[in-house]
Design an enzyme around this catalytic site. Sequence first.
Site, PDB file in Angstrom:
ATOM      1  N   LYS A  52      -4.817 -36.016 -11.080  1.00  0.00           N
ATOM      2  CA  LYS A  52      -5.190 -34.639 -10.720  1.00  0.00           C
ATOM      3  C   LYS A  52      -4.982 -34.424  -9.227  1.00  0.00           C
ATOM      4  CE  LYS A  52      -8.096 -34.222 -14.735  1.00  0.00           C
ATOM      5  NZ  LYS A  52      -9.392 -34.328 -15.394  1.00  0.00           N
ATOM      6  N   GLN A  96     -15.300 -35.178 -13.731  1.00  0.00           N
ATOM      7  CA  GLN A  96     -14.553 -35.974 -14.710  1.00  0.00           C
ATOM      8  C   GLN A  96     -15.518 -36.545 -15.765  1.00  0.00           C
ATOM      9  OE1 GLN A  96     -11.081 -36.409 -14.792  1.00  0.00           O
ATOM     10  NE2 GLN A  96     -11.584 -37.258 -16.785  1.00  0.00           N
ATOM     11  N   ASP A 119     -12.068 -26.144 -15.886  1.00  0.00           N
ATOM     12  CA  ASP A 119     -11.906 -26.881 -17.147  1.00  0.00           C
ATOM     13  C   ASP A 119     -12.152 -25.976 -18.353  1.00  0.00           C
ATOM     14  OD1 ASP A 119     -11.063 -29.511 -17.020  1.00  0.00           O
ATOM     15  OD2 ASP A 119     -13.044 -30.295 -16.462  1.00  0.00           O
TER      16      ASP A 119
END
Length: 284
Positions: A52, A96, A119
């Site tokens: 990322k 995460q 997300d």
Amino acid sequence: MKIIDGKVISAQVKEEVKEKTAKLKAEKGIEVCLAVILVGEDPASQVYVRNKKKACEYVGFKSLSYELPGDTSQEELLELIDKLNKDDSVHGILVQMPVPKQIDEKTVIDAISPEKDVDGFHPMNVGALCIGEPGFVSCTPAGIIQLLKRSDIDINGKECVIVGRSNIVGKPMALLMLRENATVTVAHSRTKDLAEVCRRADILIAAVGKAKMITEDYVKDGAVVIDVGINRNAETNKLCGDVDYDNVAPKCSAITPVPGGVGPMTIAMLMNNCLESALRKAGE
Ligand code: NAP
């Protein structure tokens, strides 16, 4: 039979994000910024976070990285999220998953401001997707829509069967396909006669997490098959999908490989969501 190339399509998406990011900086002086938080030292998570950060660098985002020890308390994590929520220079916040067991995943997701939830996991964004309002959409299903559209696959009026009903893939996938006017069936572990249900599909999307489970018996001639699964083949130790590719590919009109299909799209769509957040904030 067409192989849908996720590497090529994700590169296109990232290139578009890169161009728009440069334009936003040049015209408005805004630097797009993604904050990534990792708690603990799970090796797979470390790889995801590294990828990322690399993608941020490529498209020209600033990336803030928080690597917290595995014994970080929920309160400490929530404090950091609160600080980032209030920081106007941050456009996206990502924690995460999975988080260590002393931290409740849902509490963390709920704490991220919906405007920065790139997300697309926050209930506000899930609800927005459900009722067709603007919001952030979970990156993997959003990436699959891009794979289909950019491969000129018509979704309108098609029978779509999705195997899997998770919050991050199966359910948002169903809502997105519905938004694109497919007739949608969602199958799962309790579905009876799964192969028969799957054979109805013009577009079959497998998001199960079981290596090579989808064989030719599950696939109608000429179907489009999208394989979301990322599994490690016990014999060869190589990555493989939920679809038995060699067995199924000859029956398909189009299919995604693993690796190199859906996988690369997820990060590209994360970049796209973060840019979108900055553009919205800039009033564009
Ligand atoms: P998950 O949360 O474990 O959900 C799996 C789903 O599959 C569940 O709904 C489960 O049904 C269903 N299922 C399990 N066994 C089944 C069976 N024998 N027959 C029919 N349905 C069955 O997994 P996920 O997070 O959605 O991920 C699915 C796969 O996609 C995994 O391999 C994951 O690694 C991969 N993935 C890839 C990406 C990417 O970027 N490419 C992103 C996310 C996930 P129940 O609900 O009834 O239990």
